[in-house]
Design a protein around this motif. Structure first.
Motif, PDB file in Angstrom:
ATOM      1  N   CYS A 159      29.025  67.565  31.072  1.00 56.00           N
ATOM      2  CA  CYS A 159      27.780  67.698  30.308  1.00 56.00           C
ATOM      3  C   CYS A 159      27.114  66.348  30.116  1.00 56.00           C
ATOM      4  O   CYS A 159      25.930  66.281  29.805  1.00 56.00           O
ATOM      5  CB  CYS A 159      28.043  68.355  28.959  1.00 56.00           C
ATOM      6  N   GLY A 160      27.884  65.271  30.282  1.00 51.07           N
ATOM      7  CA  GLY A 160      27.292  63.947  30.155  1.00 51.07           C
ATOM      8  C   GLY A 160      27.325  63.396  28.751  1.00 51.07           C
ATOM      9  O   GLY A 160      26.747  62.350  28.487  1.00 51.07           O
ATOM     10  N   GLN A 161      28.008  64.068  27.853  1.00 52.80           N
ATOM     11  CA  GLN A 161      27.978  63.606  26.468  1.00 52.80           C
ATOM     12  C   GLN A 161      28.818  62.344  26.272  1.00 52.80           C
ATOM     13  O   GLN A 161      28.343  61.360  25.730  1.00 52.80           O
ATOM     14  CB  GLN A 161      28.459  64.726  25.526  1.00 52.80           C
ATOM     15  N   CYS A 162      30.075  62.364  26.703  1.00 53.77           N
ATOM     16  CA  CYS A 162      30.908  61.187  26.417  1.00 53.77           C
ATOM     17  C   CYS A 162      31.224  60.413  27.685  1.00 53.77           C
ATOM     18  O   CYS A 162      31.297  60.963  28.777  1.00 53.77           O
ATOM     19  CB  CYS A 162      32.159  61.574  25.634  1.00 53.77           C
ATOM     20  N   THR A 163      31.415  59.128  27.500  1.00 54.67           N
ATOM     21  CA  THR A 163      31.461  58.193  28.617  1.00 54.67           C
ATOM     22  C   THR A 163      32.553  58.482  29.648  1.00 54.67           C
ATOM     23  O   THR A 163      32.255  58.522  30.853  1.00 54.67           O
ATOM     24  CB  THR A 163      31.625  56.762  28.062  1.00 54.67           C
ATOM     25  N   PRO A 164      33.816  58.668  29.248  1.00 50.45           N
ATOM     26  CA  PRO A 164      34.848  58.781  30.284  1.00 50.45           C
ATOM     27  C   PRO A 164      34.593  59.930  31.254  1.00 50.45           C
ATOM     28  O   PRO A 164      34.775  59.777  32.468  1.00 50.45           O
ATOM     29  CB  PRO A 164      36.126  59.015  29.466  1.00 50.45           C
ATOM     30  N   ARG A 223      31.565  61.580  31.739  1.00 53.13           N
ATOM     31  CA  ARG A 223      30.276  61.442  32.411  1.00 53.13           C
ATOM     32  C   ARG A 223      30.358  60.463  33.571  1.00 53.13           C
ATOM     33  O   ARG A 223      29.953  60.760  34.686  1.00 53.13           O
ATOM     34  CB  ARG A 223      29.233  60.956  31.397  1.00 53.13           C
ATOM     35  N   GLU A 224      30.915  59.292  33.301  1.00 52.70           N
ATOM     36  CA  GLU A 224      30.951  58.257  34.328  1.00 52.70           C
ATOM     37  C   GLU A 224      32.198  58.396  35.204  1.00 52.70           C
ATOM     38  O   GLU A 224      32.140  58.147  36.405  1.00 52.70           O
ATOM     39  CB  GLU A 224      30.916  56.870  33.675  1.00 52.70           C
ATOM     40  N   THR A 230      40.709  60.937  26.317  1.00 52.84           N
ATOM     41  CA  THR A 230      39.807  59.996  25.650  1.00 52.84           C
ATOM     42  C   THR A 230      38.436  60.634  25.466  1.00 52.84           C
ATOM     43  O   THR A 230      37.499  59.991  25.014  1.00 52.84           O
ATOM     44  CB  THR A 230      39.623  58.702  26.480  1.00 52.84           C
ATOM     45  N   THR A 231      38.314  61.889  25.822  1.00 54.34           N
ATOM     46  CA  THR A 231      37.016  62.567  25.816  1.00 54.34           C
ATOM     47  C   THR A 231      36.880  63.480  24.607  1.00 54.34           C
ATOM     48  O   THR A 231      37.846  63.710  23.882  1.00 54.34           O
ATOM     49  CB  THR A 231      36.852  63.410  27.092  1.00 54.34           C
ATOM     50  N   ILE A 232      35.683  64.019  24.441  1.00 54.44           N
ATOM     51  CA  ILE A 232      35.427  64.913  23.313  1.00 54.44           C
ATOM     52  C   ILE A 232      36.081  66.273  23.559  1.00 54.44           C
ATOM     53  O   ILE A 232      36.683  66.859  22.662  1.00 54.44           O
ATOM     54  CB  ILE A 232      33.900  65.066  23.083  1.00 54.44           C
TER      55      ILE A 232
END
Lengths: 928, 434
Positions: free
Chosen positions: B347-352, B354-355, B398-400
């Motif tokens: 979804c692109g919300q949290c960095t680990p 998304r990237e 490490t993600t949501i």
């Protein structure tokens, strides 16, 4: 403020890296750790907004039922016995990993990025993550930049999707005009189709962006942060008094950043305050160097009228000419023949010296810092005052003012947030909906002229409308009853004394006579003795100017003319014999040739700003002599005999007073252009020319005299204002018990402006101050026996408030007659972006000034067989303007709302207003 | 090959052409469970479900009865049915919504009664065009029949059901993202805590979120009793379960089998199920529970289809999607394709996530297409470790939300099990299977 719980404070004890730490209950780990001296890196966390836990930079190990796990410290509140580890190998690897991931798609174009040098991403890359990225693939690409609005540009490639900007827009400004679009690494901040990010607060998103994704058009590519020098000061664009960091380079302001002053702006600024520095720089002057006094630029040298033309002159010649003109008027008509309008753009020091010159030397009491758009000084100075914080936590706030988003934008942000967070309840009384109406528990719509009647009805009796419109009353009885209940809510039966109620008092419409609102205010003060008032006066330092005596019938320090006569006569040598005229009186007397002959316009565009433009024009025409002390040419300059160039905001040091009566430091950042002087210096030199010696040679000398002589400012010493604990300002009269004794510290190290703080993420210093270095620790305030403002026995110093009686004096109520079915009552609504000097001379803001439209009820427009958007003509006894008609369901029948002080066809709304009338009745005609 | 005698609980009607109509439904015992439930107390209905040991069929396998018992007491509570089945190779709920929509409706009303919820939402994957049409039609029929709406069957109990089509994001299968989407917001998973919608869910109110298959089991459980359900299967894994079998088998499809008593080998090989690997090839590896799950090798084919059994072996039954890969499969390509799915659906919300998903996908694509380097294997594992610290099972994150740790599963499995194949890609500068 989800992260800053207020008292009463419950505490919890948790273990932070092996040591026991006590924190506030409900506090997030990241904040508790920071207060305990442990900085946890972060990007999305902002202490003034709700946490989202998106960037994951702040992961720490937290003990839990399933052992220690990585948790976002910005999102997890501390709990008793919780064990938090911020520096283990696991935490370090996670934080390093997040940092490396954040850079995967970041363009690393720091050499051409405005944020370079003050970039949290850049800074944290030094501290975290691998020295070199392992990412070798192609990064994502976007077109760059795209405009989110006229003022904000977005480089999507640089964005790290922290949601600070989108949260600000939705949560703080209440305008969710930007949001995320797309998925995964294609997530981008976007506007909605055909709806730009047109917000008065858009600049805040640029300030809180942790990378260079959002840039502001006025600053973009103009400077490198390490070349900038900064001081902390107070914004005087309006009277909220937001604390700012003023940054400059090569004697030009490059940028203003909001400073987190907890009692005032809490780090936010409005775009007008943020970008109006362009007018200070006088950018148009730079564009045409061969025309230093071009109409659009700054006035940089004195001018005198010779042969009908204003020609450059030296200061000596100009001051002589000014002194001669004023002296001649006085000899011809006595002291009262000289009058002064303006002073709201002055510092407190400037206002005091001008008061001393006018009242002490020239002996005239006809001075007024308000231009018919304010409230009687007795009310402003005499009503029990409330602070912004008190309003935000009041049992109920009664809004009796114009649209605060347009007039005092950051006060709007504070009250909106308070209403959303339910720390207060808003009640509204006004002619048209405002930006706070959606947040108000009750909004009573009253037609112009009925304000006082509606307030009396609210207080428990009578009809809300003296003369209801033929189409029916606008105030709903059920709403009235509900508002009444809310005012009494939480108090024992019968004890409806207004305790816990704050009235935000301003002018809902400048086309309604000030006596109508004043009448309402007196009724409120009488019926609700426990209520306090926040005076929503708009102009920069208008409060300070009134406090320091720039109003008829008062002397500096909140003292009536008679009550202060002995004290100030002793100090000054003389005070005026009798109370003088206010702005309306001065202009009427000038126009009618009845007693006033000469006018000093002190940083005020009398011709452009006075609501009754016809009267102002006649007055300036009829005046024997006009001195215009100004930073920019205005329409008043055209009438001037002598023009004196004055230092404006950021060009002078001193103090200012905001709507609360809070005195804070102004710092000088620029050398004034050309030969411009600070206004106190002009007064002092003019006094010398007139044969007097004010004995004042610096702003520090002036302030010590103010502190000594003006009762309301007693105890408000330079030392107090320069202390770290009170850098957010001190409310006068000084209440020793309420003065914070320990240094405040910035609550968002990453968001606090300043290169130094950006480099030292952990414990940033306060930004520099122009004054001597602040002393840390508790502030000593003299003998500490009496609070400021009390009468000092034996010295003759009156108490603050002596001789000021909000109930007994003021303008007599003006009769409001019945309306006929054909005429409409005019509401003159003020807009943030107006035709005033600050916006007119700021190239970035000028295009944002709206064109005035005539908003009226669809029924009233239908009656003319005119469609919304088609031109209509408004005709009053004073004049005529043509502008587009706009159907608006929020406007009651029989009312027409027009933005004041913005272009309306060929003229402005001010062409219609009759200052002497209680209301302005207009006829609306179709134009075919 | 074991094919147990267990009754078909949720697929009893799929053989009928008109299985989705109310006529067929009523002719085959439809709404009897609801009538019986309404004659019981809500607590008694919930007790039956608890006794059935019905594990949630959405992926996490949380016991339905316990989830219900966690619903915070509040005047306003909601029931939400998760039908956003969007993971590659997962299609078991698809069958239920298209072929037996009344069974779903009946299950939802039974659950609503047990929970005393008066508003229920069925969130269906937007691409289920036929399913949406049939569930909506079934709902209309059920309203007309008095099985939904006010005063159901004269019992005095009322509940309204709303069918809500998803807008095409995989992430909305994550229950908190689903709730956001249902509220009309962007489908971003909510950050935890609060951990359970049962405390703070839809519109901030206590909410039970259950899967379509979980709901579809309820009519049978009420009619036959929780004990009868619990008698099937073994241990915590009671009853039957639907498995979506795909990949290189002769008879891919959705099969209802008794839990634990059946093994992966039974499901792949039995003539009534998968009927063996295509072209008589060997199983090279299989995914036991959807593309989020770590892979198994052929030596784990004899594991029973039980939640705990599979969990202890280092993977999960997850969404009930079993994908078989035969000896001709390029494991790099398989893992890359799965990674690409997650990169597109993050979804692109949290960095680990998304990237990280995009980075991993790029590296995997590079290796598959011949631009790999040997050190890329360590890089893949280390980036994976930054999303799922320790690369262990059950995963940390490490993600949501759990989409994060889903990403590295296939990469980690493929490298662990088929490192040589990766190295061959690097060495030969391309895919040896191409």
């Amino acid at each position: 403020m989800p992260d800053v719980p207020g008292p009463p404070e419950e505490t919890v004890t948790f273990v932070l890296d092996g040591r026991e730490v006590t924190a506030r209950k409900g506090e997030m780990i990241i904040s508790a750790a920071e207060r305990a001296g442990t900085y946890i890196p972060r990007f999305c966390h902002h202490p003034r907004m709700k946490p989202v836990g998106m960037c994951r930079m702040c992961l720490v190990e937290v003990s839990g039922p399933r052992g220690a796990t990585l948790q976002p410290s910005c999102y997890m509140s501390v709990a008793d016995g919780m064990e938090v580890v911020t520096a283990s190998d696991k935490v370090k690897k996670a934080q390093d990993g997040v940092l490396e991931l954040l850079l995967v798609n970041h363009p690393l174009d720091c050499p051409v990025c405005d944020k370079g040098g003050e970039c949290p991403l850049q800074d944290q890359t030094l501290a975290y993550g691998p020295g070199e990225s392992r990412f070798v693939e192609e990064k994502r690409h976007f077109e760059k930049p795209i405009a989110l609005s006229e003022l904000v540009l977005l480089d999507r490639e640089r964005c790290i999707q922290c949601a600070r900007c989108t949260r600000f827009a939705a949560e703080v400004a209440g305008e969710a005009l930007i949001d995320f679009a797309g998925r995964g690494e294609r997530v981008e901040v976007a506007t909605f189709p055909d709806r730009p990010f047109s917000s008065y607060f858009s600049g805040n998103t640029v300030q809180i962006c942790p990378v260079g994704a959002l840039t502001a058009t006025p600053y973009r590519f103009t400077a490198r942060p390490w070349d900038l020098d900064q001081v902390e000061s107070t914004c005087t664009t309006c009277a909220v008094g937001c604390r700012v960091a003023v940054q400059s380079s090569a004697n030009r302001i490059t940028r203003l950043l909001g400073v987190d002053a907890d009692p005032v702006n809490q780090s936010w600024l409005c775009d007008k305050g943020r970008y109006a520095y362009e007018a200070v720089n006088g950018d148009e002057v730079a564009a045409t160097p061969d025309a230093p006094d071009a109409p659009d630029g700054r006035v940089t040298q004195p001018l005198v009228r010779r042969g009908g033309e204003l020609v450059p002159a030296g200061w000596g010649e100009a001051l002589r000419a000014a002194a001669d003109g004023l002296r001649a008027a006085r000899s011809a008509g006595g002291p009262g023949a000289v009058a002064l309008l303006g002073g709201a753009q002055s510092t407190n020091e400037g206002a005091y010296v001008w008061a001393k010159l006018m009242k002490g030397v020239l002996g005239t009491d006809s001075v007024d810092a308000q231009l018919g758009d304010g409230l009687p000084a007795d009310l402003v100075l005499g009503l029990p005052q409330a602070t912004i914080d008190e309003a935000c936590h009041a049992r109920a706030v009664l809004l009796l003012t114009g649209d605060l988003r347009e007039e005092l934008p950051v006060l709007f942000l504070r009250l909106r947030r308070a209403a959303v967070d339910r720390t207060t309840t808003l009640l509204e009384v006004g002619p048209v909906p405002t930006a706070l109406t959606p947040h108000a528990a009750v909004s009573l719509t009253v037609r112009p002229g009925d304000t006082a009647a509606a307030v009396r009805a609210l207080l428990g009796g009578g009809s809300a409308e003296a003369h209801p419109h033929p189409a029916g009353p606008t105030v709903d009885d059920a709403d009235l009853a509900r508002a009444r209940r809310l005012l009494a809510d939480g108090l024992p039966d019968g004890a409806v004394d207004g305790t816990g109620v704050v009235v935000v008092l301003g002018r809902p419409s400048v086309a309604e006579h000030e006596s109508v609102v004043a009448d309402a205010a007196r009724a409120l003060a009488q019926a609700l003795p426990g209520a306090r008032f926040l005076l929503a006066l708009r102009r920069g330092n208008v409060r300070g100017a009134l406090e320091l005596g720039l109003a008829p019938g008062v002397l500096p320090g909140r003292v009536g003319l008679e009550a202060g006569r002995a004290w100030f006569s002793a100090a000054w040598g003389a005070v005026p014999d009798a109370a003088g005229r206010d702005a309306a009186g001065i202009l009427s007397a000038l126009a009618g040739g009845e007693g006033v002959r000469a006018l000093v316009a002190l940083g005020a565009d009398v011709a452009g700003d006075y609501p009754d433009r016809g009267l102002a024009a006649r007055a300036l025409e009829a005046a024997d002599f006009v001195v215009d002390i100004t930073g920019h040419r205005t329409s008043t300059t055209d009438h001037a005999d002598v023009v004196l160039p004055v230092a404006v905001a950021h060009e002078r040091a001193g103090t200012t007073t905001n709507v609360e009566g809070r005195v804070s430091r102004l710092s000088q950042k620029l050398v004034p252009p050309g030969e411009a002087w600070p206004d106190w210096m002009i007064a002092a030199e003019l006094a010398a020319e007139l044969g007097g010696d004010l004995g004042l040679t610096s702003d520090t000398e002036i302030w010590s005299e103010v502190e000594r002589l003006a009762p309301a400012f007693a105890g408000c010493t330079a030392r107090l204002l320069d202390a770290a604990a009170t850098r957010d300002g001190v409310v006068v009269p000084v209440d020793l018990a309420a003065v914070p004794s320990h240094p405040v510290h910035p609550i968002d190290p990453m968001g606090t402006p300043g290169i130094e703080s950006a480099e030292r993420q952990g414990a940033p210093p306060r930004v520099g101050q122009s004054a001597p270095p602040p002393s840390e620790g508790p502030v000593a305030l003299g003998d500490g026996t009496a609070s400021g403002g009390d009468a000092v026995p034996g010295t003759g110093r009156p108490a603050a408030g002596a001789g000021i009686d909000p109930a007994a004096t003021g303008v007599a109520a003006v009769h409001v007659g019945p309306a006929d079915s054909y005429s409409l009552r005019l509401v003159a609504r003020r807009r943030l972006y107006d035709a005033g000097a600050a916006v007119t001379h700021s190239p970035s803001l000028r295009p944002l000034v709206p064109a005035a439209e005539a908003h009226c009820n669809p029924h009233d427009l239908d009656a003319l067989a005119t469609a919304s958007g088609e031109p209509v003509r408004l005709r009053s006894a004073r004049g005529t303007v043509e502008l587009a008609g706009r159907a608006d369901d929020g406007v009651p029948r029989g009312v027409v709302v027009v933005d004041a002080n913005v272009p309306a066809g060929a003229g402005t709304l001010h062409d219609l207003i009759d200052a002497a009338g209680a209301v302005t009745e207009v006829r609306m005609e179709s134009v075919r | 090959m074991t094919v147990t005698e267990a009754p078909r609980i949720v697929t009893s009607r799929v053989g009928y052409e008109d299985s989705y109509t109310i006529d067929r439904y009523l002719a085959t015992g439809g709404y009897e469970g609801l009538r019986k439930a309404l004659s019981m107390t809500p607590e008694a209905v919930a007790a039956e479900v608890d006794a059935a040991s019905l594990l949630g069929r959405g992926g996490a396998g949380f016991p339905a009865g316990r989830k219900w018992s966690m619903l915070r007491k509040d005047p306003v509570t909601y029931l939400v049915v998760n039908g956003d089945e969007s993971e590659p190779a997962t299609f078991k709920d698809h069958l239920l919504v298209e072929r037996d929509p009344h069974q779903l409706v009946e299950g939802v009303v039974i659950a609503a009664y047990a929970l005393q919820v008066t508003r229920a939402f069925v969130f269906l994957r937007g691409e289920f065009a036929l399913g949406l049409e049939r569930v909506q039609r079934a709902l209309n029929e059920a309203y007309a029949h008095g099985a939904v709406g006010a005063d159901i069957f004269g019992s005095g109990f009322s509940v309204d059901l709303v069918v809500h089509p998803g807008a095409g994001a995989y992430i909305c299968g994550e229950e908190t993202a689903l709730l956001e989407s249902l509220e009309g917001k962007r489908g971003f998973p909510r950050i935890k805590p609060p951990y359970f919608p049962a405390a703070i869910g839809l519109y901030g109110q206590p909410t039970v979120v259950n899967n379509v298959e979980t709901m579809s089991n309820l009519p049978w459980i009420v009619v036959n009793g929780g004990a009868a359900f619990a008698a099937l299967g073994a241990g915590r894994s009671a009853g039957t379960r639907l498995f979506a079998l795909s990949g290189h088998v002769n008879r891919p499809g959705t099969y209802e089998v008794e839990m634990v008593k059946t093994t992966f080998r039974d499901l792949v090989m039995a003539p009534v199920y998968g009927a063996g690997v295509r072209d008589g090839r060997e199983v090279k590896a299989f995914i036991p529970g959807g593309v989020s799950a770590p892979w198994f090798g052929p030596d784990q084919l004899d594991l029973p289809l039980g939640q705990d059994e599979v969990g202890q072996a280092g993977s999960m039954l997850g969404s009930g999607a079993i994908t078989v890969m035969d000896s001709s499969t390029c494991m790099v390509r398989a893992a890359w394709r799965i990674t690409r799915f997650f990169a597109r659906e993050s979804c692109g919300q949290c960095t680990p996530c998304r990237e990280g998903s995009g980075w991993l996908e790029r590296v995997m694509r590079r290796i598959e297409h011949g631009q790999g380097r040997e050190e890329d294997l360590d890089l893949l594992l280390d980036v994976s470790d930054n999303i799922t610290p320790g690369l262990q099972w059950p995963p940390q994150q490490t993600t949501i939300c759990v989409l994060g740790p889903s990403i590295p599963s296939s990469i980690h499995s493929a490298i662990e099990m088929f490192r040589d194949e990766f190295l061959l890609h690097v060495k030969e500068g391309g895919c040896p299977h191409a």
